[in-house]
Design a protein around this motif. Sequence first.
Motif, PDB file in Angstrom:
ATOM      1  N   UNK A  10      46.338  35.411  44.623  1.00 47.47           N
ATOM      2  CA  UNK A  10      45.512  34.845  43.666  1.00 47.47           C
ATOM      3  C   UNK A  10      43.875  34.826  43.854  1.00 47.47           C
ATOM      4  N   UNK A  11      43.161  36.069  44.669  1.00 45.56           N
ATOM      5  CA  UNK A  11      42.169  36.930  45.248  1.00 45.56           C
ATOM      6  C   UNK A  11      42.227  38.152  44.611  1.00 45.56           C
ATOM      7  N   UNK A  12      43.489  39.094  44.457  1.00 50.78           N
ATOM      8  CA  UNK A  12      43.425  40.274  43.629  1.00 50.78           C
ATOM      9  C   UNK A  12      43.762  39.959  41.635  1.00 50.78           C
ATOM     10  N   UNK A  13      43.832  38.799  41.625  1.00 48.93           N
ATOM     11  CA  UNK A  13      44.143  38.194  39.799  1.00 48.93           C
ATOM     12  C   UNK A  13      42.554  38.248  39.562  1.00 48.93           C
ATOM     13  N   UNK A  41      36.617  45.861  46.377  1.00 51.64           N
ATOM     14  CA  UNK A  41      36.282  45.728  44.951  1.00 51.64           C
ATOM     15  C   UNK A  41      37.573  45.797  44.492  1.00 51.64           C
ATOM     16  N   UNK A  42      37.791  44.753  43.470  1.00 54.15           N
ATOM     17  CA  UNK A  42      39.156  44.570  42.817  1.00 54.15           C
ATOM     18  C   UNK A  42      38.568  44.815  41.197  1.00 54.15           C
ATOM     19  N   UNK A  43      39.271  46.364  40.906  1.00 59.81           N
ATOM     20  CA  UNK A  43      38.670  46.909  39.180  1.00 59.81           C
ATOM     21  C   UNK A  43      39.924  46.695  38.094  1.00 59.81           C
ATOM     22  N   UNK A  44      39.535  45.739  37.058  1.00 62.43           N
ATOM     23  CA  UNK A  44      40.153  45.776  36.477  1.00 62.43           C
ATOM     24  C   UNK A  44      40.700  47.017  35.754  1.00 62.43           C
ATOM     25  N   UNK A  45      41.807  46.734  35.143  1.00 63.07           N
ATOM     26  CA  UNK A  45      42.827  48.242  35.410  1.00 63.07           C
ATOM     27  C   UNK A  45      42.552  48.497  33.372  1.00 63.07           C
ATOM     28  N   UNK A  46      42.681  47.420  32.946  1.00 68.95           N
ATOM     29  CA  UNK A  46      41.797  47.240  31.246  1.00 68.95           C
ATOM     30  C   UNK A  46      43.244  47.335  30.582  1.00 68.95           C
ATOM     31  N   UNK A  47      44.607  47.029  31.204  1.00 71.55           N
ATOM     32  CA  UNK A  47      46.141  47.429  30.718  1.00 71.55           C
ATOM     33  C   UNK A  47      45.922  45.790  30.086  1.00 71.55           C
ATOM     34  N   UNK A  54      40.871  31.284  38.386  1.00 68.74           N
ATOM     35  CA  UNK A  54      41.809  30.115  39.044  1.00 68.74           C
ATOM     36  C   UNK A  54      41.236  28.533  39.897  1.00 68.74           C
ATOM     37  N   UNK A  55      41.665  27.888  39.300  1.00 68.65           N
ATOM     38  CA  UNK A  55      41.294  26.786  39.597  1.00 68.65           C
ATOM     39  C   UNK A  55      42.941  25.771  40.760  1.00 68.65           C
TER      40      UNK A  55
END
Length: 348
Positions: A10-13, A41-47, A54-55
């Motif tokens: 749930x963190x890597x989302x 740092x978790x980056x947005x892949x853009x894919x 998330x709750x």
Amino acid sequence: GFVRYIIPEYITKHVGQMQCKLFLENPENNDSTHVANFYFTVNDSGITKSVGKEIRVELLDDIVEKVMKDNVDIFKGPKGDTGEQGPAGQDGKDGKNGINGIDGINGNPGPQGPPGRDGKDGVDGQDGSDGKSFDFESLTEEQKAEITPKLPDFSNWQQYQFTNSDGTRKWLGTLSQPIETLEPGLYECSIPSDYKSVNAPADPSGAGYIAEINVTKGQSGRKHIILIHNYQNDIWSKTIHTDGDDRGWVAVNPQGQKYKLTNDDGTNFSKGYTTINLNNEDEIKKIPPGIRYITKTTGLPTDVSSTNGWLFKLVWSDSQLSTIYFQPYNSSQLLQRVTYNGLSEWRY
């Protein structure tokens, strides 16, 4: 050592930086030590599309409970009417006895009585027999067990030391075996000038040297080796994989260009290599590139002035090709010669 940190899904989302702290805890006394801070740092892949925040239900439970406790008056309903008085209950049990009162003050001491008569002297006892000196072997097994120190259980300790007992590196003397055959540990040794016989990096001057060697093993037999040249402070590293594939040495701290062409102030070198035989290709290849003032040179053409004092410039093109520029200090005459699988003729 290494610490493996499992990141929950749930963190890597979520895109962003996660700040973390590392603690070492002692379960015996609930003590802990703050070792380090780190982050990832978790980056947005853009894919894929961005995911909304998330709750988690268990988090909401804690938040709702805290809000209600902090705002009890807001969530209270209207006060109801007072009900009728209920029937009297049974008498309770008798309570415990109360605490004893404080002792009164002691009275004044009475007068001292007359002294009594002295008693008769007692009879002297018999002398005891001399005891035996202490003998460990004469003790029972129970007595031996009581005075014998109990050692901790060593069965779960590491099977060999990385260093000597005083913390120093293990001294190997002159290394006589290939470095990759060393067991894990911290070593210090002398690398012979024939460095290829032990698969060690070469000293720039071609001489032997003192080195520190760190050997560690990874999973499935992988081995990593770090070698430090004590005097030059050069550091090399290499990894040997499970299939025995030796990837060779890689310089960890390259110091820029390997050779200087002049002194730091731009002047020519005047020390070292004062005597050179310019007819010996092997001797020429041992000279680093640069500009030098040299004397006592042999191998020059016969028509060149024999006056001592020469400007000597050596340029390397690759491992085989080098060019020599040679000029007497009191002449404008410049000579050139090339080494490539042999020496070329002099060119004026």
